[in-house]
Write a protein that holds these residues in place. Structure first.
Motif: not given
Length: 71
Positions: A25-32, A35-39, A57-62
């Protein structure tokens, strides 16, 4: 076009010994997304794992973990 992209993905997937696609789901895709934006803003080669994630990325995952953890 989107059909060309999908065909490219299917062709690439065949080159792996194992490849699975899973809907997220889009709400659970924030880490991806983070990561893409960081890349895009970083050097061409990025190497990181659970032990050395960039802080953004760590804060989004948490933040996503309680909502999006898999049981």
């Amino acid at each position: 076009t989107i059909n060309s992209i999908i065909n490219d993905i299917h062709n690439l997937a065949r080159s792996f010994s194992c490849c699975n696609f899973v809907w997220v789901s889009r709400s659970c895709n924030a880490a991806a997304h983070a990561t893409a934006k960081f890349g895009l803003l970083s050097s061409p080669l990025l190497y990181f794992n659970k032990g050395n994630l960039p802080e953004v990325i760590k804060s989004v995952c948490k933040n996503n973990y309680p909502v999006c953890s898999v049981s």
